[in-house]
Design an enzyme around this catalytic site. Structure first.
Site, mmCIF file in Angstrom:
data_model
loop_
_atom_site.group_PDB
_atom_site.id
_atom_site.type_symbol
_atom_site.label_atom_id
_atom_site.label_comp_id
_atom_site.label_asym_id
_atom_site.label_seq_id
_atom_site.Cartn_x
_atom_site.Cartn_y
_atom_site.Cartn_z
ATOM 1 C CE LYS A 109 7.363 -31.658 11.979
ATOM 2 N NZ LYS A 109 8.598 -31.635 12.815
ATOM 3 C CD GLU A 178 14.577 -35.560 10.590
ATOM 4 O OE1 GLU A 178 15.497 -34.964 10.014
ATOM 5 O OE2 GLU A 178 13.667 -34.996 11.225
#
Length: 260
Positions: A109, A178
């Site tokens: 990631k 997010e």
């Protein structure tokens, strides 16, 4: 699980579940409780090492924890964070990503968008699967006051949207969103063919991720509104994880009050 199966989840309208793990015991519980993906997050810098942010986590820390978690996971897709400063150049990124893959990760990631285009192209060309990360980027956070909702105004929302399209075009397999408004996350999710996994981004993402310590009520201090303690009404950690999985799959987590 293969990374390609996450796209099948989206095509079939099935929600993706993801939780963090940093050790063998937690990895086994998550793996046996039906979690689709396990993230070895650089959040370990805070929940394991006690730091103020994630920026002190080294690539060696990530290799160590990735090895432990991957050895204890036989079903879930294992994703490892590339820590702060580990992908400043394409050469560094490739070397560090290969180390995480060698340690057992099936995907790495990376936080950010267009500024990492060259890095992403290099990793993709070397058959390394990538999970993108847009919105709030914890590696840019130094103090707790820096944790703020992203994409509230039209300009920043457009930037996040454009970066999402770019990451997909570059070959990123899945995208974490997010702390962005739920309507923005919904728009992004509807315009991508790759799955989105939200954390503080509303129920309309293709999946949800939480830090396991947060969803078990272990983390001290004030928690963000998107965190729910799934252990509070359960007897065991396994029960709590299964409850998280069920509520995500059913679309009852996060609720509107747990979204922005």
């Amino acid at each position: 699980m293969k990374h390609s199966e996450l796209s099948l989840f989206k095509e079939q309208g099935q929600k993706i579940t993801c939780l963090t793990a940093y050790d063998a015991s937690m990895a086994k519980i998550l793996d046996q409780s039906g979690v689709d993906a396990i993230l070895i997050g650089d959040s370990l810098g805070m929940v394991i090492q006690g730091g103020e942010n994630t920026r002190s986590v080294s690539i060696n820390d990530m290799i160590y924890h990735t090895s432990i978690v991957s050895d204890s996971s036989s079903n879930a897709l294992v994703i490892a964070d590339m820590p702060f400063a580990s992908y400043d150049s394409s050469d560094d990124a490739l070397e560090n990503a290969k180390s995480l893959i060698d340690a057992g990760a099936r995907m790495v990631k990376i936080e950010g968008g267009s500024e990492h285009s060259d890095v992403i192209k290099t990793l993709i060309s070397n058959n390394i699967n990538i999970c993108g990360h847009l919105g709030l980027q914890p590696q840019l956070v130094i103090k707790s006051d820096d944790y703020r909702i992203q994409g509230r105004d039209e300009s920043s929302a457009q930037t996040i949207f454009d970066n999402a399209l770019l990451l997909e075009s570059l070959g990123v397999s899945v995208l974490v969103l997010e702390c962005i408004p739920s309507d923005l996350a919904k728009t992004i999710s509807e315009n991508l063919t790759i799955p989105t996994i939200g954390i503080g981004a509303g129920v309309n993402c293709d999946g949800q991720v939480l830090v396991s310590y947060d969803m078990l009520g272990i983390t001290t201090g004030k928690q963000p509104r998107f965190v729910r303690n799934f252990l509070s009404n359960q007897i065991t950690i396994s029960d709590a994880v299964e409850s998280f999985v069920a509520e995500v799959k059913e679309g009852t987590f996060p609720s509107e009050s747990e979204s922005y």
